[in-house]
Design an enzyme around this catalytic site. Structure first.
Site, mmCIF file in Angstrom:
data_model
loop_
_atom_site.group_PDB
_atom_site.id
_atom_site.type_symbol
_atom_site.label_atom_id
_atom_site.label_comp_id
_atom_site.label_asym_id
_atom_site.label_seq_id
_atom_site.Cartn_x
_atom_site.Cartn_y
_atom_site.Cartn_z
ATOM 1 N N ARG A 48 0.465 -0.955 0.194
ATOM 2 C CA ARG A 48 0.017 0.319 0.223
ATOM 3 C C ARG A 48 1.243 1.156 -0.352
ATOM 4 O O ARG A 48 0.038 2.292 -0.718
ATOM 5 C CB ARG A 48 -0.743 -0.506 1.303
ATOM 6 C CG ARG A 48 -2.488 -0.993 1.355
ATOM 7 C CD ARG A 48 -2.396 -1.335 2.330
ATOM 8 N NE ARG A 48 -3.639 -2.030 2.405
ATOM 9 C CZ ARG A 48 -4.005 -3.676 1.906
ATOM 10 N NH1 ARG A 48 -3.049 -4.535 2.302
ATOM 11 N NH2 ARG A 48 -5.270 -4.194 2.448
ATOM 12 N N GLY A 94 -1.073 -11.561 -4.752
ATOM 13 C CA GLY A 94 -2.962 -11.531 -4.996
ATOM 14 C C GLY A 94 -2.979 -9.524 -4.250
ATOM 15 O O GLY A 94 -4.285 -9.703 -5.053
ATOM 16 N N ARG A 139 -6.416 -17.708 -9.033
ATOM 17 C CA ARG A 139 -6.830 -18.076 -8.437
ATOM 18 C C ARG A 139 -8.212 -16.380 -8.229
ATOM 19 O O ARG A 139 -7.985 -16.105 -9.644
ATOM 20 C CB ARG A 139 -5.810 -16.493 -6.995
ATOM 21 C CG ARG A 139 -4.369 -17.422 -6.687
ATOM 22 C CD ARG A 139 -3.827 -16.579 -5.320
ATOM 23 N NE ARG A 139 -4.167 -16.734 -4.327
ATOM 24 C CZ ARG A 139 -4.428 -15.625 -3.307
ATOM 25 N NH1 ARG A 139 -3.545 -15.007 -3.329
ATOM 26 N NH2 ARG A 139 -4.772 -14.722 -2.186
ATOM 27 N N SER A 162 -12.792 -9.288 2.720
ATOM 28 C CA SER A 162 -11.137 -8.922 2.301
ATOM 29 C C SER A 162 -11.215 -7.973 1.769
ATOM 30 O O SER A 162 -11.837 -6.860 0.736
ATOM 31 C CB SER A 162 -11.635 -9.635 0.685
ATOM 32 O OG SER A 162 -10.387 -9.318 -0.716
ATOM 33 N N GLN A 211 -8.541 -6.939 0.287
ATOM 34 C CA GLN A 211 -7.652 -6.836 -0.890
ATOM 35 C C GLN A 211 -8.818 -6.410 -1.689
ATOM 36 O O GLN A 211 -8.662 -5.556 -2.194
ATOM 37 C CB GLN A 211 -7.587 -8.077 -1.370
ATOM 38 C CG GLN A 211 -5.901 -8.481 -1.015
ATOM 39 C CD GLN A 211 -5.916 -9.511 -1.721
ATOM 40 O OE1 GLN A 211 -5.977 -10.466 -2.379
ATOM 41 N NE2 GLN A 211 -4.538 -9.894 -0.972
ATOM 42 N N ASP A 254 -4.656 -14.733 7.856
ATOM 43 C CA ASP A 254 -2.961 -15.988 7.080
ATOM 44 C C ASP A 254 -2.630 -17.095 7.934
ATOM 45 O O ASP A 254 -1.418 -17.349 7.265
ATOM 46 C CB ASP A 254 -2.688 -14.903 6.983
ATOM 47 C CG ASP A 254 -2.864 -13.778 5.186
ATOM 48 O OD1 ASP A 254 -3.762 -14.031 4.619
ATOM 49 O OD2 ASP A 254 -2.319 -12.478 5.370
ATOM 50 N N LYS A 301 -6.776 -18.743 -1.347
ATOM 51 C CA LYS A 301 -4.659 -18.016 -0.570
ATOM 52 C C LYS A 301 -4.340 -18.960 -1.675
ATOM 53 O O LYS A 301 -4.915 -19.572 -2.736
ATOM 54 C CB LYS A 301 -4.669 -18.495 0.674
ATOM 55 C CG LYS A 301 -5.665 -17.798 1.862
ATOM 56 C CD LYS A 301 -5.857 -16.875 1.161
ATOM 57 C CE LYS A 301 -6.704 -15.371 2.380
ATOM 58 N NZ LYS A 301 -7.287 -14.293 2.432
ATOM 59 N N ARG A 303 -6.153 -24.013 1.668
ATOM 60 C CA ARG A 303 -4.940 -23.880 2.584
ATOM 61 C C ARG A 303 -5.750 -25.202 3.168
ATOM 62 O O ARG A 303 -5.148 -25.626 3.858
ATOM 63 C CB ARG A 303 -4.670 -22.797 3.101
ATOM 64 C CG ARG A 303 -3.673 -22.175 2.550
ATOM 65 C CD ARG A 303 -3.217 -21.149 3.597
ATOM 66 N NE ARG A 303 -2.400 -20.059 2.655
ATOM 67 C CZ ARG A 303 -1.830 -18.800 2.932
ATOM 68 N NH1 ARG A 303 -2.576 -18.410 3.390
ATOM 69 N NH2 ARG A 303 -0.840 -18.097 2.001
ATOM 70 N N ARG A 335 3.371 -19.496 3.120
ATOM 71 C CA ARG A 335 2.878 -19.873 4.541
ATOM 72 C C ARG A 335 3.142 -21.118 4.682
ATOM 73 O O ARG A 335 2.902 -22.020 6.039
ATOM 74 C CB ARG A 335 1.358 -19.025 4.308
ATOM 75 C CG ARG A 335 1.371 -17.446 4.531
ATOM 76 C CD ARG A 335 0.505 -16.834 5.554
ATOM 77 N NE ARG A 335 0.622 -15.847 4.433
ATOM 78 C CZ ARG A 335 2.282 -14.709 5.260
ATOM 79 N NH1 ARG A 335 2.215 -14.872 6.121
ATOM 80 N NH2 ARG A 335 1.492 -13.417 4.282
HETATM 81 C C1 S3P Z 1 -4.564 -8.718 2.034
HETATM 82 C C2 S3P Z 1 -5.394 -9.191 2.948
HETATM 83 C C3 S3P Z 1 -6.050 -10.769 2.764
HETATM 84 C C4 S3P Z 1 -4.867 -11.640 3.187
HETATM 85 C C5 S3P Z 1 -3.537 -10.604 2.405
HETATM 86 C C6 S3P Z 1 -3.097 -9.912 2.189
HETATM 87 C C7 S3P Z 1 -4.176 -7.445 2.233
HETATM 88 O O1 S3P Z 1 -6.295 -11.136 1.566
HETATM 89 O O2 S3P Z 1 -5.016 -12.898 3.027
HETATM 90 O O3 S3P Z 1 -2.264 -12.324 2.642
HETATM 91 O O4 S3P Z 1 -2.609 -7.606 2.087
HETATM 92 O O5 S3P Z 1 -4.743 -7.110 2.066
HETATM 93 P P1 S3P Z 1 -7.853 -11.490 1.768
HETATM 94 O O6 S3P Z 1 -8.085 -10.036 1.305
HETATM 95 O O7 S3P Z 1 -8.204 -11.597 -0.024
HETATM 96 O O8 S3P Z 1 -8.552 -11.616 2.839
#
Ligand code: S3P
Length: 445
Positions: free
Chosen positions: A27, A94, A122, A166, A168, A318, A345, A349, A394
């Site tokens: 970010r 991701g 994914r 989420s 993300q 995570d 993931k 997992r 992980r």
């Molecule tokens: C993350 C959000 C999580 C996490 C990933 C990092 C992020 O994913 O599993 O390792 O930096 O926003 P999700 O938003 O898909 O849950």
């Protein structure tokens, strides 16, 4: 291919250095690129995932340079991106791919996103669906990579209610909203990590988080003027979880980890380990860049099984693989509820954890949204197996930590994936007494 073998370890002792937080590192680069002027970033996680984002931003024309351990990002308010047409390779990341999809959707340019074998499997529908509302044209085959996005010239604000929590997806929507006039509204059932909101506010955006009809509403005013800032990235609690659990399960251990990020939306695993009877002292709590940080002292502990509630899942999403290792040595049956997101993931997992624990002689099973593990009450496990990481860092690190308490070594294949998040894992764990050996030997095809 890199192979790492993990052997029984007598004890873990001393201080271990943990790298900068991965989520905040991604970010800091992306948001600095959107600001006007030079931002500085110290303690950036210099790992493959973060370099994927950094290189993608450079490809988009953003100037990023390292000077005396500090990264300088010369933001030009996204000016350099306009007119871009090309490919962005996000490797295994991701977070990188989804957040940058948000950025591109709100800019007058066109990018095709690609990634490695794991990232290409994914699901991307979760970001494609809300980002379409901005007016971006998005093409993909079955909602996975490669995805081509032609950003919207006049982006519309997104108003999207998600059924999943989420960070993300939330971040992709907020980043897309930076270039649209009007309010961007995003709703999620349980609050997910809020780094994007905190960092954008720190840079001058106006964001309101409130509860609304049973969900959390995150609302941002469009076209904020983002000022350049100095980011100091705190150390990554997700990376810290590996030495923490290792010290808890390995007899006669006591370790110290300094300046770990203690954002409450990230440390559900510490709460869980404390409930299991883990001896973790949280000391020297303070604030840095608006985030709480603290030093942790961890000692070997007798762990007890617990029933972990589903609503804690986003705050420890995570950490289930390494928590499953902890549960394997606890007394009794641990149930992790609400884990269905783990299927999406870097690997599935749920399957990787359950299958590999079973191969190691631990009774583990799963349903659609639960993992159930019957611990062996602090006996050593048999070990003596090879596990393919399947490019999931992980999974690789979790089973290497389990090797510290197994009579025969646990061997991880394709262990190079650890470079995506914790480049010094091997050296750092060895320094506190973890018995890890790297062998570069190639396995026969
Ligand atoms: C993350 C959000 C999580 C996490 C990933 C990092 C992020 O994913 O599993 O390792 O930096 O926003 P999700 O938003 O898909 O849950």
């Amino acid at each position: 291919m890199t192979i790492i073998k993990s052997y029984k370890s007598l004890s873990l002792n001393g201080e271990i250095l943990i790298p900068g937080d991965k989520s905040i590192s991604h970010r800091s680069l992306i948001l600095s690129s959107c600001a006007i002027g030079m931002s500085t970033i110290s303690n950036l996680l210099e790992s493959e995932d973060v370099f994927s984002t950094l290189n993608a931003l450079k490809t988009l024309g953003v100037k990023i340079k390292k000077h005396n351990q500090v990264w300088n990002v010369y933001g030009n308010g996204l000016g350099s991106i306009a007119g871009f047409k090309g490919q962005l390779n996000l490797g295994n990341s991701g977070t990188g791919v989804r957040l940058l999809m948000g950025l591109i959707s709100g800019c007058d340019c066109e990018a095709t996103f690609v990634g490695d074998e794991s990232l290409s499997k994914r699901p991307m529908k979760r970001v494609i669906e809300p980002l379409m509302q901005s007016g971006a044209q998005i093409e993909s085959e079955e909602n996975s990579l490669p995805v081509t996005i032609k950003g919207s010239k006049i982006p519309l604000p997104i108003n999207f209610s998600s059924n999943m929590s989420s960070a993300q997806v939330k971040s992709a929507v907020l980043i897309s909203g930076l270039t649209s006039s009007g309010r961007t509204n995003y709703y999620e059932p349980i609050l997910s990590r809020d780094h994007t909101e905190r960092m954008l506010e720190f840079m001058g955006a106006k964001i309101k988080t409130s509860s609304c009809e049973g969900k959390w509403k995150i609302s941002m005013a469009g076209l904020p003027t983002l000022k350049s800032v100095d980011f100091k990235i705190p150390n990554d609690p997700s990376s810290a979880s590996f030495p923490i659990v290792s010290a808890l399960i390995t007899p006669n251990s006591q370790i110290m980890i300094k300046e770990v990020l203690m954002n409450k939306l990230r440390i559900g695993f510490i709460k869980t380990l404390l409930e299991m009877g883990g001896k973790i002292d949280v000391v020297n709590e303070k604030y840095s860049n608006g985030e709480k940080i603290a030093d942790l002292i961890v000692k070997s502990s007798k762990l007890n099984a617990i029933n972990v509630p589903a609503n804690r899942s986003p705050s420890m999403i995570d950490e289930y693989p390494i928590l499953s290792v902890a549960a394997s040595f606890a007394k009794g049956k641990t149930t992790f509820n609400g884990v269905e997101e783990l299927k999406y993931k870097e690997t599935n997992r749920i399957a990787e954890v359950v299958d590999n624990l079973n191969r190691l002689g631990i009774a583990a099973s799963s349903t659609q949204n639960k993992i159930i593990i019957t611990g062996n009450n602090h006996k050593v496990v048999k070990g003596g197996i090879e596990i393919d990481s399947k490019l999931d860092h992980r999974i690789a690190m979790s089973f290497l930590c389990m090797g510290f308490c197994s009579s025969q070594p646990i061997i991880i294949k394709r262990a190079q994936t650890i470079q995506t998040s914790f480049p010094n894992f091997l050296e750092s764990m060895k320094k506190i007494g973890g018995n890890l050996i790297k062998s570069n030997q190639r396995l026969p095809k």
